[in-house]
Every structure is written in structure tokens, then in C-alpha cells.
Design an enzyme around this catalytic site. Structure first.
Site, PDB file in Angstrom:
ATOM      1  N   LYS A  64      -0.660  20.417  23.294  1.00  0.00           N
ATOM      2  CA  LYS A  64      -1.004  21.008  24.594  1.00  0.00           C
ATOM      3  C   LYS A  64       0.137  21.891  25.113  1.00  0.00           C
ATOM      4  O   LYS A  64      -0.080  23.039  25.506  1.00  0.00           O
ATOM      5  CB  LYS A  64      -1.340  19.900  25.605  1.00  0.00           C
ATOM      6  CG  LYS A  64      -2.551  19.056  25.174  1.00  0.00           C
ATOM      7  CD  LYS A  64      -2.908  17.981  26.176  1.00  0.00           C
ATOM      8  CE  LYS A  64      -1.873  16.878  26.314  1.00  0.00           C
ATOM      9  NZ  LYS A  64      -1.660  16.114  25.051  1.00  0.00           N
ATOM     10  N   THR A  65       1.347  21.349  25.094  1.00  0.00           N
ATOM     11  CA  THR A  65       2.494  22.122  25.566  1.00  0.00           C
ATOM     12  C   THR A  65       2.758  23.314  24.646  1.00  0.00           C
ATOM     13  O   THR A  65       3.151  24.389  25.096  1.00  0.00           O
ATOM     14  CB  THR A  65       3.749  21.225  25.637  1.00  0.00           C
ATOM     15  OG1 THR A  65       3.416  20.045  26.365  1.00  0.00           O
ATOM     16  CG2 THR A  65       4.901  21.937  26.306  1.00  0.00           C
ATOM     17  N   ASP A 109       1.863  20.278  33.345  1.00  0.00           N
ATOM     18  CA  ASP A 109       1.621  19.183  32.421  1.00  0.00           C
ATOM     19  C   ASP A 109       1.220  17.955  33.243  1.00  0.00           C
ATOM     20  O   ASP A 109       1.570  17.858  34.422  1.00  0.00           O
ATOM     21  CB  ASP A 109       2.911  18.903  31.635  1.00  0.00           C
ATOM     22  CG  ASP A 109       2.647  18.120  30.353  1.00  0.00           C
ATOM     23  OD1 ASP A 109       1.473  17.858  30.036  1.00  0.00           O
ATOM     24  OD2 ASP A 109       3.627  17.778  29.666  1.00  0.00           O
ATOM     25  N   THR A 158      -3.722  14.041  29.445  1.00  0.00           N
ATOM     26  CA  THR A 158      -4.136  13.068  28.433  1.00  0.00           C
ATOM     27  C   THR A 158      -5.363  12.320  28.934  1.00  0.00           C
ATOM     28  O   THR A 158      -5.952  11.546  28.205  1.00  0.00           O
ATOM     29  CB  THR A 158      -3.011  12.052  28.182  1.00  0.00           C
ATOM     30  OG1 THR A 158      -2.548  11.567  29.447  1.00  0.00           O
ATOM     31  CG2 THR A 158      -1.859  12.691  27.438  1.00  0.00           C
ATOM     32  N   ARG A 217       3.493  15.612  16.638  1.00  0.00           N
ATOM     33  CA  ARG A 217       4.812  15.217  17.165  1.00  0.00           C
ATOM     34  C   ARG A 217       5.403  14.086  16.343  1.00  0.00           C
ATOM     35  O   ARG A 217       6.600  14.083  16.052  1.00  0.00           O
ATOM     36  CB  ARG A 217       4.719  14.777  18.623  1.00  0.00           C
ATOM     37  CG  ARG A 217       6.091  14.257  19.111  1.00  0.00           C
ATOM     38  CD  ARG A 217       6.104  13.810  20.538  1.00  0.00           C
ATOM     39  NE  ARG A 217       5.913  14.922  21.430  1.00  0.00           N
ATOM     40  CZ  ARG A 217       5.083  14.918  22.462  1.00  0.00           C
ATOM     41  NH1 ARG A 217       4.389  13.837  22.724  1.00  0.00           N
ATOM     42  NH2 ARG A 217       4.971  15.973  23.206  1.00  0.00           N
TER      43      ARG A 217
HETATM   44  P1  ADP Z   1       1.497  17.643  23.848  1.00  0.00           P
HETATM   45  O1  ADP Z   1       1.907  18.645  24.892  1.00  0.00           O
HETATM   46  O2  ADP Z   1       0.040  17.683  23.548  1.00  0.00           O
HETATM   47  O3  ADP Z   1       1.985  16.257  24.127  1.00  0.00           O
HETATM   48  P2  ADP Z   1       3.229  19.210  22.123  1.00  0.00           P
HETATM   49  O4  ADP Z   1       2.637  20.554  22.271  1.00  0.00           O
HETATM   50  O5  ADP Z   1       4.496  18.938  22.858  1.00  0.00           O
HETATM   51  O6  ADP Z   1       2.165  18.069  22.454  1.00  0.00           O
HETATM   52  O7  ADP Z   1       3.417  18.951  20.567  1.00  0.00           O
HETATM   53  C1  ADP Z   1       4.435  18.128  20.051  1.00  0.00           C
HETATM   54  C2  ADP Z   1       5.099  18.801  18.873  1.00  0.00           C
HETATM   55  O8  ADP Z   1       4.188  18.839  17.786  1.00  0.00           O
HETATM   56  C3  ADP Z   1       5.489  20.249  19.148  1.00  0.00           C
HETATM   57  O9  ADP Z   1       6.827  20.351  19.508  1.00  0.00           O
HETATM   58  C4  ADP Z   1       5.252  20.960  17.854  1.00  0.00           C
HETATM   59  O10 ADP Z   1       6.444  21.018  17.106  1.00  0.00           O
HETATM   60  C5  ADP Z   1       4.260  20.087  17.123  1.00  0.00           C
HETATM   61  N1  ADP Z   1       2.912  20.681  17.111  1.00  0.00           N
HETATM   62  C6  ADP Z   1       1.919  20.430  17.984  1.00  0.00           C
HETATM   63  N2  ADP Z   1       0.811  21.110  17.665  1.00  0.00           N
HETATM   64  C7  ADP Z   1       1.102  21.816  16.547  1.00  0.00           C
HETATM   65  C8  ADP Z   1       0.353  22.714  15.713  1.00  0.00           C
HETATM   66  N3  ADP Z   1      -0.922  23.001  15.975  1.00  0.00           N
HETATM   67  N4  ADP Z   1       0.990  23.257  14.651  1.00  0.00           N
HETATM   68  C9  ADP Z   1       2.266  22.954  14.397  1.00  0.00           C
HETATM   69  N5  ADP Z   1       3.021  22.118  15.125  1.00  0.00           N
HETATM   70  C10 ADP Z   1       2.454  21.546  16.195  1.00  0.00           C
END
Ligand code: ADP
Length: 333
Positions: A64-65, A109, A158, A217
């Protein structure tokens, strides 16, 4: 939920930030989401309008981030990062809103944690690019109408179910991020091993992928640990056995379960003979809170078909007995 995410999206001390894709083309998986976003971005750019507001929902660590940081890059614009938990009063929102420039992105977020009193300000901000703030109190109260530059709000949660309908409905684009396949995780591991200057063959990437709970992650975290382990124990060489040994050492088994997960299954099987057992009883025996079990432990066990929730309580599945090397007791049906 985005520990190591929102605060420091573009680098710095967080090692995971180094692994975060910088462009949409570097992202692995989520192909249908990416395709729809590309169309929306193209159309907005052709029209010279800001992109519609976007809501991402899905479990932690699925991107998401990452989307919230690559979208502004694709749009050639800037992003401000906020967290719903940090917005306590309407005035906390003001600096962000007054700082938006035309077409820029505001990322919130954990948007489900924004209090109702602030949510109302978001409605007019999102719909009309305007906020009405009440200054002063009682008879001296004045309303100040502030117009904002047209911007894009990206929200992440989430818990989509916890969002109120009026807020949810103001997002033109709503995308759910789902789990990643073994193949996609393996590809993420292999790409990131290049960024980390280590060589990881497909078999090794497969071992890491298998133990990463379908979550990028976690794949990154596991890879970083494998790198440390290999550097300290094997001159930096990585193979499938080294990956397995490294992850065993921190208590992550072949299915991706950690110590707490196995402790849960062990308690359920050993103390409650596999169940059905009430959540509170299990939590008391393990001496952890039932919220922790319900939010952090059970979802993965349920998804892995190691656990079922019945009306009479939690029940370990045959797969759980097998995984924990235990005999199933004869249970009356
Ligand atoms: P969320 O915001 O959903 O908790 P993040 O966007 O922070 O998750 O993702 C966590 C880590 O996973 C990121 O820092 C990135 O390195 C990796 N990641 C997430 N999605 C992808 C993707 N589609 N392709 C490659 N790496 C990804």
C-alpha cells in the site's frame, strides 16, 4: 501497520526502504491493480486534472505504501505522508492540506484511525477542495473558508470494514491488495538480492518465498537476515540449505510459521487435545492477550488451514497435527 514504511519512504536508515520499488514498473505482482492505475493516471494527465482519490486496503506489508510512493513519481508530483493515528484534532490536518500543491498527493496511512471529527473535514477537502474551519468559540466563533489546490488523497487501511461509508464513497478508485504467489515473492527476492549485491539462486529464493507468508515485506526481512547469516557463516554464499538454516535459527519454519504460531498450535494440541477450545482459554494458557492471538496469530493459521474456528471454539486441523508431528486423537464426530 506499515512499520518502516510511511515515515521514511525514500531511503535513509530503514534497510527495507532501500528495497522499495521506485517506479510502478519495478513492482512485482498486483498486475490488474497496476493496469487500472495506469489507465487512471494516463487519463488524468491527458485531461490535466488531478488523479481521483484512491483507497488501498489489504493486510500489512503487501504494497500500500509502495503504491503511494510510486504513483506520485509516475505523475511527476510530490507526496506528503501522514498517518491516521497521528491526526488527533482538526488542526493536525491543516498543515498537510495547506501544503498541497496542484495535483500533488497526500497519503494517509491507517486512514481507519482518523477520528470522526477530522473525517468531516476530509469530506469537503476531497469533494470540493475546500475546508471550513471554525475559529474561536461561542458568539465570537467565525468560520474561515479555505480553498485548497486540487490534490489526490491516497488512503491506506488494513481494515476497510472500519471505514465509514461517506468516507469510503469519496474515493473514486478502490483497490484491494491480495497475497503474492510463491513465484512473485521469489522474483522480489531475486531482484532485491541484486540491490543488496548478493547472489541468490532460484532454489534459495524459493525457500525464502515459502517462508514469507505471501507477503513482500516479510520476504525482504527474511532476505536481509539470510544475507547477514551468510556473510557471518558462509563467506556470503547463499544456497537453499543456508537459507533454511538461517531461517530455522530465528524460529521460522518451512510453512513460514514463527515461534508464537507454533506455540499456539502446540498449546491447542497438547493442552486442549486439538480443541475445540475457547480463544480466552488458549490465551490464558499461553499468557498472551486474546487480541494479539486474534489479530496477529490466528489469521495466518486460518489461511494455512492449520486452524478452524467453529461455534464451539478453535480446532486444530489434521494438517496442524502433521506439521507439529503429533498423533491425532480419536475424536467423536
Ligand atoms: P504496506 O504499506 O501495505 O504495509 P509496503 O508498501 O510498506 O506495505 O510494503 C512493504 C515492503 O514490501 C516495501 O518496502 C517493498 O520493498 C516491498 N513490496 C511491497 N509490494 C511490492 C511489490 N509489488 N513489488 C516489490 N516489492 C514490494
Amino acid at each position: 501497520t506499515s512499520a518502516g514504511g510511511a515515515e521514511d519512504p525514500r531511503g535513509g536508515s530503514d534497510p527495507d526502504a532501500k528495497l522499495r520499488p521506485q517506479r510502478m514498473a519495478e513492482m512485482v505482482g498486483q498486475q490488474d491493480v497496476i493496469e487500472r492505475l495506469r489507465i487512471a493516471i494516463d487519463a488524468a494527465q491527458v485531461r490535466g486534472e488531478p488523479l481521483g482519490h484512491i483507497l488501498f486496503d489489504g493486510p500489512p506489508g503487501l504494497g500500500k505504501t509502495t503504491f503511494a510512493t510510486v504513483i506520485p513519481t509516475e505523475m511527476n508530483t510530490t507526496v506528503q505522508m501522514a498517518n491516521g493515528a497521528g491526526l488527533k484534532a482538526p488542526r493536525d490536518l491543516l498543515p498537510y492540506l495547506t501544503n498541497v500543491s496542484k495535483g500533488s498527493v497526500l497519503f494517509i496511512d491507517e486512514i481507519h484511525r482518523v477520528p470522526r471529527a477530522i473525517e468531516e473535514y476530509l469530506y469537503t477537502a476531497m469533494e470540493d477542495f475546500r475546508i471550513d474551519i471554525v475559529l474561536g468559540e461561542g458568539v465570537n466563533a467565525r468560520t474561515l473558508n479555505l480553498s485548497l489546490e486540487p490534490f489526490t488523497l491516497i488512503g491506506a487501511t488494513t481494515r476497510a470494514g472500519m471505514l465509514t461509508a461517506p468516507l469510503r464513497d469519496r474515493f473514486q478508485i478502490r483497490e484491494h491488495l491480495g497475497w503474492y504467489t510463491r513465484k512473485e515473492l521469489g522474483e522480489i527476492v531475486q531482484r532485491n538480492s541484486k540491490k543488496l549485491n548478493i547472489e541468490v539462486d532460484p532454489d534459495s529464493a524459493g525457500v525464502i518465498a515459502d517462508r514469507s507468508r505471501s507477503t513482500p515485506r516479510l520476504a525482504n526481512n527474511r532476505l536481509l537476515w539470510v544475507r547477514d547469516y551468510a556473510q557471518s557463516k558462509a563467506n556470503g554464499n547463499v544456497d537453499a540449505k543456508i537459507c533454511g538454516d538461517a531461517l530455522d535459527m530465528i524460529g521460522i519454519d518451512g510453512l513460514g510459521l514463527d515461534k508464537q504460531d507454533r506455540n499456539y498450535l502446540d498449546t491447542l494440541i497438547r493442552v486442549f487435545l486439538g480443541g475445540p477450545a475457547g480463544l480466552d482459554a488458549i490465551a490464558h494458557t499461553m499468557n498472551v492477550s486474546s487480541d494479539t492471538l486474534e489479530d496477529e496469530v490466528e489469521p495466518f493459521l486460518l489461511r494455512s488451514e492449520l486452524l478452524v474456528r467453529t461455534r464451539r471454539g478453535r480446532l486444530a486441523t489434521p494438517k496442524a497435527f502433521e506439521h507439529m508431528n503429533r498423533e491425532m486423537p480419536d475424536r467423536p464426530l
